[in-house]
Design an enzyme around this catalytic site. Structure first.
Site, PDB file in Angstrom:
ATOM      1  N   ASN A  39      21.222  55.445  48.656  1.00 27.55           N
ATOM      2  CA  ASN A  39      21.858  54.162  48.954  1.00 27.55           C
ATOM      3  C   ASN A  39      21.367  53.592  50.286  1.00 27.55           C
ATOM      4  OD1 ASN A  39      25.330  52.997  49.267  1.00 27.55           O
ATOM      5  ND2 ASN A  39      23.435  51.888  49.169  1.00 27.55           N
ATOM      6  N   SER A  40      21.673  54.301  51.395  1.00 24.75           N
ATOM      7  CA  SER A  40      21.396  53.745  52.723  1.00 24.75           C
ATOM      8  C   SER A  40      19.924  53.418  52.923  1.00 24.75           C
ATOM      9  CB  SER A  40      21.859  54.723  53.805  1.00 24.75           C
ATOM     10  OG  SER A  40      23.244  54.921  53.744  1.00 24.75           O
ATOM     11  N   ILE A  48      33.051  23.247  32.126  1.00 27.56           N
ATOM     12  CA  ILE A  48      33.653  21.995  32.592  1.00 27.56           C
ATOM     13  C   ILE A  48      33.238  21.715  34.027  1.00 27.56           C
ATOM     14  CG2 ILE A  48      35.860  20.905  33.177  1.00 27.56           C
ATOM     15  CD1 ILE A  48      37.023  22.157  30.670  1.00 27.56           C
ATOM     16  N   GLU A  51      36.996  31.603  42.322  1.00 23.08           N
ATOM     17  CA  GLU A  51      36.356  32.629  41.496  1.00 23.08           C
ATOM     18  C   GLU A  51      35.484  33.570  42.317  1.00 23.08           C
ATOM     19  OE1 GLU A  51      34.726  32.088  37.711  1.00 23.08           O
ATOM     20  OE2 GLU A  51      35.833  30.256  37.269  1.00 23.08           O
ATOM     21  N   LYS A  65      32.354  60.361  40.891  1.00 19.14           N
ATOM     22  CA  LYS A  65      31.695  61.054  41.996  1.00 19.14           C
ATOM     23  C   LYS A  65      32.790  61.448  42.972  1.00 19.14           C
ATOM     24  CE  LYS A  65      28.538  60.879  45.830  1.00 19.14           C
ATOM     25  NZ  LYS A  65      27.947  60.052  46.885  1.00 19.14           N
ATOM     26  N   GLY A 112      40.575  23.813  32.713  1.00 16.44           N
ATOM     27  CA  GLY A 112      40.145  22.689  33.532  1.00 16.44           C
ATOM     28  C   GLY A 112      40.074  22.961  35.016  1.00 16.44           C
ATOM     29  N   MET A 113      40.078  24.226  35.421  1.00 18.42           N
ATOM     30  CA  MET A 113      39.951  24.520  36.846  1.00 18.42           C
ATOM     31  C   MET A 113      38.520  24.285  37.316  1.00 18.42           C
ATOM     32  SD  MET A 113      42.196  27.946  37.483  1.00 18.42           S
ATOM     33  CE  MET A 113      41.264  28.843  36.245  1.00 18.42           C
TER      34      MET A 113
END
Length: 663
Positions: free
Chosen positions: A613-614, A335, A52, A504, A45-46
């Site tokens: 990535n960058s 809920i 979260e 990695k 019931g949170m």
């Protein structure tokens, strides 16, 4: 039997929708296979969208909207029934242990995770403050966030109130009715086959939670959650717990004279019953968070089945049948989302008003258009993923590529991406999807500490589809890297990749130039290989070191193209070519690539994989750049397999000189 609207599912979602529709003047019938088996009864019931730390922006917004509706919604239900729902705007406390703290500066306020939505206030409590605010916390708790706008409701009381309210307003409730199939004709549902015969209606709502997949091909599957409760002794040694505690993989909810402890999350289908392992896991975590629990008498055990989708977001809105609406897959937040789901679905059915937010939860996000081509160069980029047009390679190309194999595991994509430096979790998610990559690196230390940009990262990607590559970023010595690699392996297990032994390896003591330490890297690699890791070491473009790492058992070598994050492109081409020519393991060009043309060039050299990535994360449009890098990787690989034309010192005409027309 006929009814204007039939709702399949008698849990909190189905009942909330039924009441809303009935109050707007429609006839509604609810079919429920077993009211007591609904996930509503097994919850805590949170109402905790802040605690979260929900990473998805649309989901976070939806949860905030629903939480804001809760006071008026529960008041309306209580007026209809004269019963109490147990709604309490009590706030939620999220304690942190040393290894998982998420504070930043003490006393700072959390920034809004989404610039497009108003943030809820949140306050960091340091160690002294949190132990004063809630006595009895474990000694290892070093601080925590206080989310004053989160709340709770008594889930069992709410279920009873909803059923009673539905009866009081005239909803027809049919418990013990199992819907076995939809009867469909020409894009319409013309009836439902049940264990009590065929039922017909004008409109249908599927709200059957974890059982939805039994009726329609929707990716909604049960996720079992085990829970228990303990009774607060009359004469506890300390003041009893008064706050909802939302810890790491555990929560404790005070409810009158008992404490509710939950919950596991197990992909075991509809396997019933509590297990010793599940209960032991909960008790160990709960006692660590609130130690005096070990003296409390156990009151009750139970379990339930949450309806989970692959991205853990609900499926809401229209379906492929004009008179069938979907409201399922709410997973942990059924809920919490009941009030807003009821409003959105009622608006959609009765007023044909589709709130823009529904587009983020439409079932079509799981649908892919099949490719019409059959290319011999197999790569995920050749197929539509639902967001990009399929690339047509007709006729089939006379080039056969072998799959990428790393440590015995096969991958089709030759592009790896990272998760750092993005402006938001949403941009990272979009970019990973656009790249069609199958391997994503995750900085173990930054996830463990919930560093800025990494909050909720572990939950942001679907690890059933993406292979996690934990990395030891931030480690300056071999010893540090070994410890973090072990943590990374455990993190992968917690996220469901039980057999993931990849790491990695980064050992970078120089924080100015960020160049890897060759000696420390070799030392760490030797130890990790002995411990059964598949080691992917990040190194300078040093052919001798690359060969030595291969000899000690590394799964790949990962030479840098130029300094990490610099975007300088290929500055070590000659050495990378030597490494490629002599390597017996895959060569991953890592760091420094700044544009798709450089990505293609690296693949044309013969590299097996790229890690980028960058260049993606720092682009003004990361998702578009991710897609461009994907296409460049495929193009470069195809060019390498096809072979380049010879370079000549003189011109050569494209058209033959023989057989030309003379004037």
């Amino acid at each position: 039997m006929t009814s204007e609207i039939v709702i399949i599912g008698g849990g909190v979602i189905g009942l909330a929708i039924a009441i809303e529709l009935k109050l707007r003047g429609t006839n509604v019938t609810v079919f429920c296979r077993n009211f007591q088996a609904a996930a509503t009864h097994a919850a805590a019931g949170m109402l905790a969208p802040d605690a979260e730390n929900i990473p998805n922006g649309a989901m976070r917004s939806l949860c905030w909207r629903s939480r804001a509706l809760y006071p008026d919604w529960t008041h309306k239900l209580e007026e209809l029934t004269g019963l109490n729902t147990g709604y309490r705007p009590c706030g939620i406390l999220t304690p942190f242990f040393e290894e998982s703290r998420g504070a930043g500066e003490q006393g700072s306020r959390r920034a809004s995770p989404s610039p497009s939505s108003s943030p809820s206030p949140a306050y960091w409590l340091n160690k002294e403050a949190i132990h004063q605010y809630q006595p009895g916390l474990g000694a290892e708790v070093v601080g925590g966030w206080w989310y004053p706008e989160d709340a709770q409701v008594d889930n069992k009381a709410l279920a009873h109130v909803l059923w009673t309210a539905a009866e009081s307003v005239g909803v027809k409730l049919k418990d013990g009715i199992t819907v076995e199939a939809f009867l469909q004709q020409q894009g319409q549902v013309v009836g439902v086959q049940t264990n009590a015969g065929v039922i017909r209606a004008a409109h249908y709502v599927l709200a059957s939670g974890a059982w939805s997949n039994e009726l329609l091909p929707l990716p909604v599957l049960p996720r079992k959650g085990q829970m228990l409760s303990v009774r607060t002794p009359e004469f506890a040694s300390e003041l009893p717990l008064k706050r909802v505690l939302f810890g790491q993989d555990i929560y404790i909810v005070p409810r009158g004279d008992r404490l509710i402890i939950g919950a596991t999350s197990e992909a075991v289908g509809f396997t019933p019953n509590n297990t010793p392992e599940g209960i032991q896991t909960l008790l160990q975590a709960a006692i660590r968070l609130y130690p005096q629990l070990k003296h409390y008498p156990i009151q009750e055990f139970w379990w339930g089945f949450r309806p989970a989708t692959p991205d853990e977001l609900p499926i809401l809105g229209t379906s492929y049948c004009q008179n069938l609406t979907l409201a399922t897959g709410h997973y942990r937040n059924g809920i919490l989302l009941a009030p807003v789901t009821a409003t959105l679905i009622a608006d959609l059915i009765l007023e044909q008003k589709s709130d823009p937010i529904l587009s983020d939860f439409h079932y079509s996000r799981f649908q892919s258009q099949p490719s019409t081509s059959t290319p011999m160069l197999t790569h995920s980029a050749n197929f539509s993923n639902g967001h990009h047009p399929a690339i047509s390679l007709q006729p089939p190309l006379p080039v056969q590529d072998s799959p990428l194999i790393i440590a015995g595991k096969t991958f089709q994509s030759r592009l790896m991406t990272g998760t750092g430096k993005y402006r938001s979790i949403e941009e990272m998610q979009q970019s990973v999807a656009a790249s069609d990559c199958q391997i994503v690196t995750v900085a173990v230390r930054r996830v463990q500490t919930k560093a800025p940009g990494h909050e909720g990262l572990a939950e942001a990607l679907d690890w059933t589809k993406i292979w996690m590559l934990p990395n030891t970023a931030g480690c300056q010595t071999a010893e540090e890297a070994i410890r973090v690699a072990r943590l990374g392996r455990e993190m992968a297990k917690l996220l469901g990749q039980e057999d993931n032994n990849f790491v990695k390896l980064e050992v970078i003591p120089d924080l100015k130039y960020l160049l890897p330490d060759p000696i420390g890297t070799l030392q760490a690699a030797e130890q990790l290989v002995k411990e059964g890791f598949a080691v992917l070491p990040y190194i300078n473009a040093d052919p001798m070191l690359a060969k030595r790492l291969e000899e000690v058992g590394c799964a790949t070598v990962m030479p840098l193209a130029s300094p990490i994050g610099s975007g300088q492109g290929l500055k070590t081409t000659a050495n990378i070519q030597i490494i490629i020519e002599n390597a017996g393991v895959p060569v991953v060009v890592d760091a420094g690539i700044g544009s798709p043309s450089e990505a293609a060039q690296a693949m044309e050299l013969g590299a097996d994989v790229l890690l980028i990535n960058s260049a993606i994360a720092l682009s003004p449009n990361p998702a578009a750049m991710a897609r461009a890098m994907n296409l460049a990787t495929v193009a470069g690989r195809l060019a390498y397999l096809a072979g380049r034309m010879p370079i000549k010192d003189y011109a050569s005409p494209s058209s033959p000189l023989t057989g030309t027309i003379t004037s």
